[in-house]
Write a protein that holds these residues in place. Structure first.
Motif, PDB file in Angstrom:
ATOM      1  N   GLN A   1       0.840  -1.203   0.000  1.00 48.49           N
ATOM      2  CA  GLN A   1       0.000   0.000   0.000  1.00 48.49           C
ATOM      3  C   GLN A   1       0.872   1.249   0.000  1.00 48.49           C
TER       4      GLN A   1
ATOM      5  N   SER B   1      -9.034   0.487  -1.038  1.00 44.88           N
ATOM      6  CA  SER B   1      -7.790   0.340  -0.285  1.00 44.88           C
ATOM      7  C   SER B   1      -7.185   1.689   0.068  1.00 44.88           C
TER       8      SER B   1
ATOM      9  N   ARG C   1      -1.916   7.052   4.335  1.00 41.70           N
ATOM     10  CA  ARG C   1      -2.140   7.040   2.889  1.00 41.70           C
ATOM     11  C   ARG C   1      -2.264   8.467   2.357  1.00 41.70           C
TER      12      ARG C   1
END
Length: 391
Positions: free
Chosen positions: A241, A267, A314
């Motif tokens: 990721q 995701s 993220r």
């Protein structure tokens, strides 16, 4: 030398004196004499050796400091920028011009508004700090105004020595140790950023050593966890990721797959899967024990991460939180980590982002190698008791 380093004998000073840390030097000399002549029966030999060491050390420092002061007075002082052209800033600049032995030669001011007849030119406003520092070869920045923390950090990142110069008699002088001054004006030297301290390479060496050891020791456990996770979630042992690392650089974090996202967008934008019905019993155990994060030791070995640091997030959420949470973007001043100050205080999963940012920035501002070791030990303890990763 080790004792002198521990006692900050070699710490930089604006106007150093040969007697600075004199008692510490004498104590170090006594310890060295005891170590060298531990077999001697006469305490006189030890005392004379210690006294000779102290006299020689103080005398040599006096000679070196005299040469340095003469060099400053002959035009080799560091180019300095004074931030704040109010009365205090002007008085400070005037004192520096009159006393070059302090080694700081002010070139001008940074000031927001127009100033009437300043002793030096106003070279720009606070927003011009970077361009002014680069254009004039500034090596020292003195904050003599209010609310200029951004300039201080910018100057430090550009390699400048940064000083805070509170007005004499203001409350701040009652809360900080005033070890330095400029002709009676108190100044406080800004701490060096963590990555410029002598202990910083030790952090990286410790990361490499422990990550390599951890990968070898945990290999059997990692293999069992990977097989169980694959049995529950299907093909694909590892989950990769994109996350944001130090200075906003993208990195690819590796974890054991505990759940297969429906799409790539899910995701990247789904905040937490802690209560996701698709998460099976094996996945829950792996996440509760943090075993799913063991592959991140490879990220540490590569240098993308550290064992200890703010947890990487993220890009989607970094952009969202940076615009909504004060100080969130400052978390990226140090490498991201597998564990961190916020995590050991229970700030993981669906907890306050503002609290996380505050804890992470507190860790960065006061970073020491001792803090990293403390966080590692507390992390091991947290893995033994119920809990685990929910992020």
């Amino acid at each position: 030398m080790g004792l002198n380093c521990a006692g900050r004998v070699y710490a930089p000073r604006i106007l150093p004196s040969s007697l600075d840390r004199g008692l510490w030097i004498a104590g170090a000399g006594l310890v060295a004499a005891l170590a060298a002549f531990w077999h001697a029966t006469s305490l006189t030999v030890v005392a004379l050796s210690a006294a000779l060491f102290a006299v020689c050390a103080v005398s040599l420092r006096g000679v070196l400091y005299f040469v340095a002061r003469r060099a400053h007075m002959n035009g080799r002082a560091a180019a300095a920028l004074v931030v704040g052209a109010g009365p205090h800033g002007q008085n400070l600049a005037t004192a520096l011009l009159a006393h070059p032995e302090y080694g700081l030669l002010p070139l001008g001011f940074l000031h927001e508004n127009t100033v009437e007849k300043p002793p030096l030119s106003v070279l720009g406003g606070p927003a011009d700090a970077t361009s002014v520092i680069r254009a004039h070869g500034v090596r020292a920045v003195i904050i003599a105004g209010q609310d200029h923390h951004g300039i201080a950090r910018t100057a430090a990142e550009l390699g400048c020595d940064v000083f805070l110069a509170p007005e004499p008699g203001t409350p701040v002088t009652d809360f900080v140790s005033l070890r330095e001054h400029v002709y009676g004006f108190p100044v406080v030297r800004m701490r060096a950023p963590a990555w410029r301290r002598p202990s910083w390479p030790v952090k990286r060496a410790l990361d490499v050593l422990l990550a390599a050891t951890g990968l070898v020791v945990s290999a059997p456990l990692l293999a069992v966890c990977a097989l169980l996770a694959a049995w529950e979630t299907g093909p694909g042992l590892l989950f990769r990721q994109r996350r944001v690392g130090r200075l906003g650089r993208p990195i690819e974090v590796i974890k054991l797959r505990t759940l297969k996202p429906a799409t790539t967008h899910e995701s990247e934008t789904l905040w937490s899967i802690a209560h996701d019905s698709r998460l099976g019993p094996i996945g829950r155990v792996l996440r509760r024990t943090s075993f799913d994060e063991l592959p991140q030791l490879w990220n540490v070995l590569k240098g993308d991460m550290s064992l200890v640091g703010p947890r990487p997030e993220r890009p989607y959420f970094v952009e969202e939180f940076s615009s909504a949470v004060p100080g969130y973007d400052l978390r990226h001043r140090l490498p991201v980590g597998i564990t961190g100050w916020a995590q050991i205080h229970g700030l993981r999963g669906d907890t306050s982002i503002e609290d996380r940012a505050r804890f992470d920035n507190h860790y960065i501002d006061g970073w020491t190698l001792r803090t990293d070791l403390k966080i590692m030990l507390l992390t091991v303890w947290s893995m033994i008791r119920p809990g685990g990763s929910q992020s």
